[in-house]
Design a protein around this motif. Structure first.
Motif, PDB file in Angstrom:
ATOM      1  N   TYR A 526       0.851  -1.188   0.000  1.00 12.06           N
ATOM      2  CA  TYR A 526       0.000   0.000   0.000  1.00 12.06           C
ATOM      3  C   TYR A 526       0.889   1.241   0.000  1.00 12.06           C
ATOM      4  O   TYR A 526       2.025   1.215   0.481  1.00 12.06           O
ATOM      5  N   ILE A 528       0.609   5.898  -0.402  1.00 12.47           N
ATOM      6  CA  ILE A 528      -0.233   7.095  -0.452  1.00 12.47           C
ATOM      7  C   ILE A 528      -0.302   7.597  -1.892  1.00 12.47           C
ATOM      8  O   ILE A 528       0.723   7.690  -2.582  1.00 12.47           O
ATOM      9  N   GLU A 558      -7.784   4.219   4.860  1.00  8.41           N
ATOM     10  CA  GLU A 558      -6.710   3.799   5.759  1.00  8.41           C
ATOM     11  C   GLU A 558      -6.432   2.330   5.484  1.00  8.41           C
ATOM     12  O   GLU A 558      -7.338   1.594   5.094  1.00  8.41           O
ATOM     13  N   PRO A 559      -5.202   1.873   5.703  1.00  3.98           N
ATOM     14  CA  PRO A 559      -4.949   0.438   5.569  1.00  3.98           C
ATOM     15  C   PRO A 559      -5.858  -0.330   6.530  1.00  3.98           C
ATOM     16  O   PRO A 559      -6.127   0.124   7.637  1.00  3.98           O
ATOM     17  N   TYR A 679      -7.045   8.138  -0.734  1.00  4.26           N
ATOM     18  CA  TYR A 679      -5.882   8.356   0.126  1.00  4.26           C
ATOM     19  C   TYR A 679      -4.778   7.339  -0.169  1.00  4.26           C
ATOM     20  O   TYR A 679      -3.702   7.677  -0.602  1.00  4.26           O
ATOM     21  N   PHE A 680      -5.096   6.056   0.087  1.00  4.99           N
ATOM     22  CA  PHE A 680      -4.132   4.979  -0.109  1.00  4.99           C
ATOM     23  C   PHE A 680      -4.582   4.080  -1.253  1.00  4.99           C
ATOM     24  O   PHE A 680      -5.777   3.862  -1.443  1.00  4.99           O
ATOM     25  N   SER A 681      -3.602   3.540  -1.952  1.00  6.42           N
ATOM     26  CA  SER A 681      -3.888   2.506  -2.939  1.00  6.42           C
ATOM     27  C   SER A 681      -3.274   1.202  -2.442  1.00  6.42           C
ATOM     28  O   SER A 681      -2.160   1.194  -1.911  1.00  6.42           O
ATOM     29  N   CYS A 682      -4.013   0.121  -2.579  1.00  5.45           N
ATOM     30  CA  CYS A 682      -3.531  -1.212  -2.204  1.00  5.45           C
ATOM     31  C   CYS A 682      -3.447  -2.051  -3.473  1.00  5.45           C
ATOM     32  O   CYS A 682      -4.423  -2.137  -4.223  1.00  5.45           O
ATOM     33  N   TYR A 712       6.492   2.509  -0.872  1.00  8.35           N
ATOM     34  CA  TYR A 712       5.408   1.577  -0.542  1.00  8.35           C
ATOM     35  C   TYR A 712       5.762   0.798   0.724  1.00  8.35           C
ATOM     36  O   TYR A 712       6.918   0.776   1.182  1.00  8.35           O
TER      37      TYR A 712
END
Length: 855
Positions: A526, A528, A558-559, A679-682, A712
């Motif tokens: 993950y 930002i 958020e994770p 916000y975050f990419s997984c 990451y």
């Protein structure tokens, strides 16, 4: 004829008895009494008492001088004897000093660590007046996140609260010329500098945040970015979006603080960007307050009990104050890191005691070689106290020699110890007073423990008995002295305790790492999303999905193992009017459930084919379903209170509970919806060539955002960091267990030597009468095996209680398997057998004729 009673001056008589020499005690007192009586009869009582006082006062300097000279001479003599014995008995001295120095080094390293931990956050001015505000939701846990407007409202309403500071994490990418760095900072209120003691090297704390684009950096960051240049007035770009001007430089602060940051920016920036900056329903920032000096925390908590309820009648929550000096060590409801400090303090003391017992056992084993020396000294007029001083001096010499080695070894091993426990312990934070205090405590404790027993018993022997070849009282093998056996039992009880504890801690850590979390964290990274990767997310995602090795891509607020946003103000069909449970709130993309392989109990995931999901769809977990009280909630109405009003919708799915927090906590209710901002990419990767896939993802990132570095984190790495303290505890316990076992074996080795030396004649006679080697081995070994079994019997219940106490901090934990205790018994018996086997076999193989002739 009866003797006339002598009425001496009481105080003068007491001084005389204190300073007299034992060798001429009777003659000196008799002379004083005779002359005193003559003067008293001829010149009167007053003259006699005056003479007595004058003579005593004249004698004091002589007595003091003689005592000093005599004491110095005796001390030098004792040290000479101690050094001669040290050199003469090299193996004994080496084993003794080695055991003591290893134990002291362990104790000294733990002492430095504990001292550093206790000093956490105590560098602030009047630190006991600073508190973090917590929210006790009664039935749903205690949260350290609070609403944005809480701090100002508390300061306005309660006179005991004189200031506040709000804090929110801000991770930024800094660009200085061609250099790009990722830094951790905080959004803070200007009052931050009044609540906490972070002095500025440059800039004025009162006006440093007068403008929204103001930036304060640490001294370390200033040197890193600007070298020897003055950074004040320099412009810094953050996140390739906003320019900030450096208005202040913070002086380097001690590392033992729960705040870790490189820069500070105005909190107003965060407040203006928030969707509901005036809402008391959303818990998302940290709030600290400073109270009046001497204020009672319990009184303030009682005054603020209804504070949140007055602003939201549905909420059932109260404010709690957590002193800043306790944040690092104590959980607000008890427990925390302080438990580990207590545990390792006890272990450090236990290891020092083990080494001291070793010294006692070895002194006992060597006592027979010194029996005649003790007898001759006593025959020549040595008092028991003189012999006691001699033995005390010898053991203190061993202890302080070992202490010198231990301190040197401690500073050499300090970097290794830092890595082991994950603590900094900077050398500049260690004062000479800390070192001196620790040295006196550890050296003095070890010296006294290891010397008092030998000094007392070895000085109590009768000289005539020793000269005839008798043995030392309390050490006769035929009576199986309780004292020497008790020492070995204690040593192995501590070792068994550490063996069992280490096994259970390892099993708990292993269970945590292997537990099914309810989602798949493997091979997921993950990061930002910034700049164009966020603004053009759909194009960025499509490009990633075209790359070989990428299985899925989603977004999250958020994770999923770091969810910290908590909201109240939920509404559903049949909700009671008097409750408003706080629920963590996670916002995700369409492919979230597929990426993390989260299972559904009811309903379905969000769908791109149904636009209404983005505006109206909610997905909840099992725990939230139980709170709602509806076993079939899919299709039922559900709403969230927002600044612009209620977001009305319906529940479209229920997922199985998954662990989005540490396993120390039970699973909480969770609400998930689609959020238009990202916000975050997984990104989920396959196993074929992860390094190549990561390089491919990095190239896509550079196409969209060439001005920001690609950084990451693997989800697995973050998960394991949540349990670093338990993992490090296991490692430390493992090393201490090994040290304790080695020390215990040294003690058993010396005691076996002593026992065999005492029973040599018995062994010889038994062999003459036909006993075989195996029978003699069983005979001598049986006594020690019994001691090991007794040690296990003592250690088992203590370990059982301790492990149960440690496991109470985990909501999900292992059972206490009794097989582990029997494994520890087998291990301890096996190690003890190896320790004594060589000596026992050697004794049993000796020629009985040589033994009896020698005896």
């Amino acid at each position: 004829m009866s003797k006339k009673r002598i009425h001496h001056p009481v105080i003068a008589r007491w001084l005389l008895t204190r300073f007299r020499s034992r060798s001429n005690h009777e003659s000196l007192i008799g002379d004083f009494d005779e002359i005193f009586m003559q003067i008293q009869e001829k010149q009167g009582k007053l003259k006699g008492r005056g003479w007595y006082w004058i003579q005593v006062m004249k004698s004091i300097p002589v007595f003091v001088n003689n005592s000093i000279n005599g004491g110095t001479a005796m001390f030098i003599n004792y040290m000479k004897i101690a050094l001669r014995n040290l050199i003469r008995y090299k193996s004994f001295s080496t084993i003794n000093i080695f055991g003591l120095s290893v134990s002291m080094a362990c104790a000294f390293l733990i002492y430095l660590w504990i001292q550093d931990e206790i000093d956490y956050d105590r560098f602030h001015k009047d630190p006991v007046s600073i508190h973090r505000v917590m929210i006790d939701t009664k039935n749903y846990g205690i949260w350290n996140t609070t609403p944005i407007p809480l701090g100002p409202a508390l300061e306005n309403e309660f006179p005991d609260i004189i200031n506040f500071a709000r804090i929110q994490i801000f991770n930024g990418v800094f660009r200085i010329g061609e250099n790009i760095y990722r830094e951790r900072g905080y959004y803070i209120d200007p009052e931050f500098f009044e609540v906490f003691s972070y002095p500025l090297l440059s800039g004025d704390a009162g006006s440093v945040f007068n403008q929204l684009n103001s930036l304060v950096i640490t001294e370390e960051m200033a040197k890193k970015y600007f070298g020897d240049e003055d950074p004040i007035g320099k412009t810094v770009n953050i996140n390739n979006r906003d320019d900030f001007v450096v208005k202040g430089v913070l002086k380097a602060s001690p590392g033992n603080s729960h705040f870790k940051f490189s820069f500070l920016v105005p909190f107003e920036i965060f407040r203006r960007s928030d969707r509901e900056p005036d809402s008391f329903r959303r818990y998302q920032i940290l709030t600290y307050i400073r109270t009046e000096q001497g204020s009672n925390v319990n009184d303030i908590e009682q005054k603020t009990a209804n504070f949140l309820k007055n602003r939201n009648p549905e909420v059932n929550a109260e404010l709690r104050l957590h002193p800043v000096t306790k944040i690092h060590l104590y959980n607000i409801n008890g427990g925390g890191l302080i438990t580990y400090l207590y545990v390792f303090s006890i272990i450090a003391i236990a290891i020092v005691v083990l080494a001291s017992i070793n010294s006692i056992n070895m002194s006992t084993a060597r006592s027979f070689s010194r029996a005649k020396e003790i007898g001759i000294r006593k025959i020549n007029g040595a008092f028991r106290s003189d012999l006691a001083k001699q033995f005390l001096g010898e053991h203190l010499l061993y202890s302080f020699l070992a202490l010198g080695i231990a301190i040197a070894a401690s500073f050499i091993l300090l970097p290794v110890f830092r890595d082991l426990i994950g603590a900094d312990i900077p050398l500049e934070n260690i004062s000479y007073m800390d070192i001196l205090k620790g040295s006196l405590i550890i050296g003095g404790l070890t010296g006294l423990i290891s010397s008092v027993y030998p000094a007392y018993f070895l000085s109590s022997v009768r000289p005539l008995r020793l000269m005839k070849g008798g043995c030392i009282p309390g050490l006769k093998s035929d009576k199986r002295s309780l004292s020497k056996n008790a020492l070995v039992v204690f040593q192995f009880a501590v070792s068994v305790f550490l063996v069992i504890s280490t096994i259970f801690i390892s099993k708990q850590v292993g269970m945590i790492k292997a537990k099914n979390l309810g989602f798949n964290k493997d091979n997921i990274i993950y990061f930002i999303l910034r700049g164009n990767t966020g603004r053009q997310y759909e194009s960025f995602r499509a490009e990633l999905m075209n790359r070989q090795g990428v299985e899925n891509v989603t977004i999250v607020s958020e994770p999923p193992i770091e969810i910290s946003r908590v909201k109240t103000g939920w509404k559903w069909d049949g909700k009671p009017a008097d409750i408003d449970p706080p629920m963590p709130h996670l916002m995700v993309g369409y492919d979230f459930f597929e990426t993390f392989e989260i299972e559904f109990l009811q309903g379905r995931p969000f769908s791109r084919d149904l636009p209404s999901d983005a505006g109206e769809g909610y997905i909840i977990n099992e725990t939230a379903m139980r709170i709602i009280g509806d076993i079939n909630p899919v299709g039922k109405s559900f709403a969230m209170n927002k600044r612009e009003g209620w977001k009305e919708g319906r529940i479209i799915g229920v997922v199985k509970d998954f662990h989005f927090e540490s396993l120390h906590s039970e699973i909480k209710p969770l609400v998930i919806d689609i959020y238009p901002e990202v916000y975050f990419s997984c990104v989920k990767l396959n196993n074929r060539d992860i390094d190549r896939t990561l390089n491919s993802i990095s190239s896509v990132w550079n196409e969209f955002e060439p001005n920001l570095p690609f950084s990451y984190t693997f989800m697995e790495d973050y998960f394991y960091r949540m349990y670093e303290s338990e993992d490090k505890t296991r490692n430390i316990m493992k090393y201490f267990m090994i040290i304790a076992v080695i020390i215990s074996c040294l003690g058993l080795f010396s005691l076996t030597s002593f026992s065999i030396e005492q029973r040599r004649k018995e062994v010889g006679i038994r062999k003459v009468l036909g006993a075989d080697v195996s029978g003699i081995i069983r005979l001598i070994s049986a006594e020690f095996m019994l001691l090991i079994v007794i040690a296990n019997g003592i250690a088992w219940p203590l370990t059982f209680i301790s492990i149960r106490f440690w496991l109470r901090d985990f909501a999900y934990k292992i059972g206490i398997d009794l097989n582990v205790f029997f494994i520890a018994l087998v291990i301890s018996v096996f190690i003890a057998s190896l320790t004594i086997l060589f000596q026992v076999v050697k004794a049993s193989m000796e020629n009985p004729v040589d033994i009896i002739r020698h005896e």
